[in-house]
Write a protein that holds these residues in place. Structure first.
Motif, PDB file in Angstrom:
ATOM      1  N   ASP A 175     125.002  50.902  27.983  1.00 10.97           N
ATOM      2  CA  ASP A 175     124.437  52.094  27.188  1.00 10.97           C
ATOM      3  C   ASP A 175     122.923  51.951  26.628  1.00 10.97           C
ATOM      4  N   ALA A 176     123.043  50.710  25.756  1.00 10.52           N
ATOM      5  CA  ALA A 176     121.917  50.339  24.974  1.00 10.52           C
ATOM      6  C   ALA A 176     120.731  50.351  26.056  1.00 10.52           C
ATOM      7  N   MET A 177     120.742  49.670  27.224  1.00  7.42           N
ATOM      8  CA  MET A 177     119.820  49.602  27.986  1.00  7.42           C
ATOM      9  C   MET A 177     119.268  51.070  28.420  1.00  7.42           C
ATOM     10  N   PHE A 178     120.137  51.740  29.057  1.00  8.38           N
ATOM     11  CA  PHE A 178     119.855  53.379  29.620  1.00  8.38           C
ATOM     12  C   PHE A 178     119.362  54.043  28.400  1.00  8.38           C
ATOM     13  N   ILE A 179     119.721  53.771  27.153  1.00  7.97           N
ATOM     14  CA  ILE A 179     119.357  54.799  26.179  1.00  7.97           C
ATOM     15  C   ILE A 179     117.732  54.421  25.896  1.00  7.97           C
ATOM     16  N   GLY A 180     117.407  53.079  25.954  1.00 13.19           N
ATOM     17  CA  GLY A 180     116.354  52.818  25.890  1.00 13.19           C
ATOM     18  C   GLY A 180     115.265  53.067  26.863  1.00 13.19           C
ATOM     19  N   LEU A 181     115.781  53.338  27.978  1.00 10.47           N
ATOM     20  CA  LEU A 181     115.020  53.758  29.107  1.00 10.47           C
ATOM     21  C   LEU A 181     114.925  55.226  28.942  1.00 10.47           C
ATOM     22  N   ARG A 182     115.805  55.802  28.509  1.00 10.99           N
ATOM     23  CA  ARG A 182     115.484  57.376  28.132  1.00 10.99           C
ATOM     24  C   ARG A 182     114.507  57.538  27.160  1.00 10.99           C
ATOM     25  N   GLY A 183     114.863  56.840  26.240  1.00 15.51           N
ATOM     26  CA  GLY A 183     113.930  56.719  24.690  1.00 15.51           C
ATOM     27  C   GLY A 183     112.515  56.516  25.145  1.00 15.51           C
ATOM     28  N   MET A 184     112.301  55.652  25.927  1.00 16.33           N
ATOM     29  CA  MET A 184     110.773  55.480  26.191  1.00 16.33           C
ATOM     30  C   MET A 184     110.002  56.564  26.925  1.00 16.33           C
ATOM     31  N   ARG A 185     110.932  57.423  27.710  1.00 19.74           N
ATOM     32  CA  ARG A 185     110.245  58.920  28.179  1.00 19.74           C
ATOM     33  C   ARG A 185     110.186  59.747  27.193  1.00 19.74           C
ATOM     34  N   ARG A 186     110.983  59.821  26.238  1.00 25.79           N
ATOM     35  CA  ARG A 186     110.900  60.686  25.130  1.00 25.79           C
ATOM     36  C   ARG A 186     109.674  60.469  23.820  1.00 25.79           C
ATOM     37  N   ASP A 187     109.417  58.947  23.860  1.00 26.48           N
ATOM     38  CA  ASP A 187     108.684  58.536  22.760  1.00 26.48           C
ATOM     39  C   ASP A 187     109.400  58.631  21.529  1.00 26.48           C
ATOM     40  N   GLU A 188     110.747  58.175  21.587  1.00 24.91           N
ATOM     41  CA  GLU A 188     111.491  58.302  20.351  1.00 24.91           C
ATOM     42  C   GLU A 188     111.189  56.901  19.345  1.00 24.91           C
ATOM     43  N   SER A 189     111.288  57.015  18.113  1.00 27.05           N
ATOM     44  CA  SER A 189     111.298  55.901  17.122  1.00 27.05           C
ATOM     45  C   SER A 189     112.418  55.152  17.376  1.00 27.05           C
ATOM     46  N   TRP A 190     112.095  53.734  16.932  1.00 29.16           N
ATOM     47  CA  TRP A 190     113.102  52.570  16.917  1.00 29.16           C
ATOM     48  C   TRP A 190     114.417  53.015  15.890  1.00 29.16           C
ATOM     49  N   MET A 191     114.293  53.779  14.951  1.00 28.79           N
ATOM     50  CA  MET A 191     115.405  54.542  14.115  1.00 28.79           C
ATOM     51  C   MET A 191     116.361  55.293  14.894  1.00 28.79           C
ATOM     52  N   GLU A 192     115.798  56.295  15.755  1.00 22.03           N
ATOM     53  CA  GLU A 192     116.649  57.062  16.571  1.00 22.03           C
ATOM     54  C   GLU A 192     117.306  56.316  17.550  1.00 22.03           C
ATOM     55  N   TYR A 193     116.717  55.419  18.169  1.00 21.62           N
ATOM     56  CA  TYR A 193     117.197  54.374  19.241  1.00 21.62           C
ATOM     57  C   TYR A 193     118.419  53.545  18.620  1.00 21.62           C
TER      58      TYR A 193
END
Length: 297
Positions: A175-193
């Motif tokens: 889940d951490a890997m897939f959430i990180g991949l989705r977060g890269m597309r949405r330009d999320e901050s590390w706190m949100e991740y």
């Protein structure tokens, strides 16, 4: 003057989220526990009874000398070599049957291998049934509340508990890997991740441990029945072990939730303090600029 900017900064500070104090959170938690206990008396009673069992049960009653001697005598009559040989014969016959079997057909050789496999399986089942019956007789000598019975139940619980945690860790890693991949597309901050990963990890641990608890309770009755206790003793042990397992898993999950909530609260408090410092510095700079302009005007 720079009054509009100062007024905007004041409005932003007023709209900022003000976190409650630790004492207020403790009071809210205590009130929530009291409200839950009043509405769910059976669950609360089972949890408290499980805590008492965990604190007082120990390792079970020790076997007397006569019980130990009789238990070992019956266990020594189980023919493990016969079961091992029968298991090997069954494995070899199954391998021969699968090698001779086609995709959709089974010729005469395949039929002979199938019949031999069924005979070896019946022999293995008979030997295992006899061994389980003798083991059950030995367990009846010890008793379900003995160190033998309590130790077997503990081993079963820890096996399922470890499997539940392993499932949660493995799933959280993916889940951490897939959430990180989705977060890269949405330009999320590390706190949100980090917050999303934390919530998903809590969900995975809840699923894994609750699933392990239900599987343990489902197989617990077969362990209790193998000791051949009377109905009252069987029900008492089953309820005690189930409540103890429920109390332990619940306490473990509550500790996880508390640690996660404390981490998030500490990070939020740190961010709030930093925001106040930045707001105070900006306000002081605005006042200095106003005084500077008034001085030259």
């Amino acid at each position: 003057m720079d009054w509009p900017r100062e007024q905007q900064a004041r409005q932003q500070r007023q709209r900022a989220l003000v976190l409650p104090n630790a004492a207020d959170i403790g009071t809210l938690a205590v009130n929530g526990v009291k409200h839950f206990a009043r509405r769910h008396k059976v669950i609360t009673g089972g949890y408290l009874f499980g805590i008492v069992v965990l604190l007082l049960a120990g390792a079970g009653t020790k076997l007397t000398f006569d019980q130990q001697r009789q238990y070992n005598r019956i266990m020594s009559t189980i023919d493990l070599d016969a079961e091992f040989d029968a298991s090997n014969r069954y494995a070899m016959s199954m391998q021969a049957y699968r090698a001779s079997k086609g995709w959709f057909t089974c010729d005469s050789l395949c039929q002979r291998n199938k019949a031999r496999m069924e005979r070896t399986k019946a022999t293995l089942d008979e030997i295992r049934a006899e061994g389980n019956a003798r083991m059950s007789d030995a367990k009846s000598v010890a008793g379900v509340f003995s160190e033998v019975g309590v130790g077997e139940v503990k081993d079963s619980f820890w096996e399922y508990f470890a499997a539940g945690k392993k499932f949660a860790k493995r799933q959280s890693m993916w889940d951490a890997m897939f959430i990180g991949l989705r977060g890269m597309r949405r330009d999320e901050s590390w706190m949100e991740y980090a917050l999303k990963v934390l919530l998903q990890a809590l969900l995975n641990f809840s699923m894994g441990l609750v699933m392990a608890l239900f599987i343990f309770i489902f197989g617990l009755w077969s362990i209790v029945r193998s000791y051949q206790p009377n109905p009252v003793t069987a029900v008492a042990f089953f309820l005690s072990a189930s409540c103890a397992a429920f109390a332990f898993v619940s306490t473990y999950l509550l500790a996880l939730y508390g640690a996660a909530a404390g981490t998030v609260y500490g990070a939020a408090k740190l961010a709030e303090s930093q925001r106040r410092l930045e707001g105070g510095a900006q306000q002081q700079q605005a006042r200095q600029r106003v005084q500077y302009r008034q001085h030259y005007d």
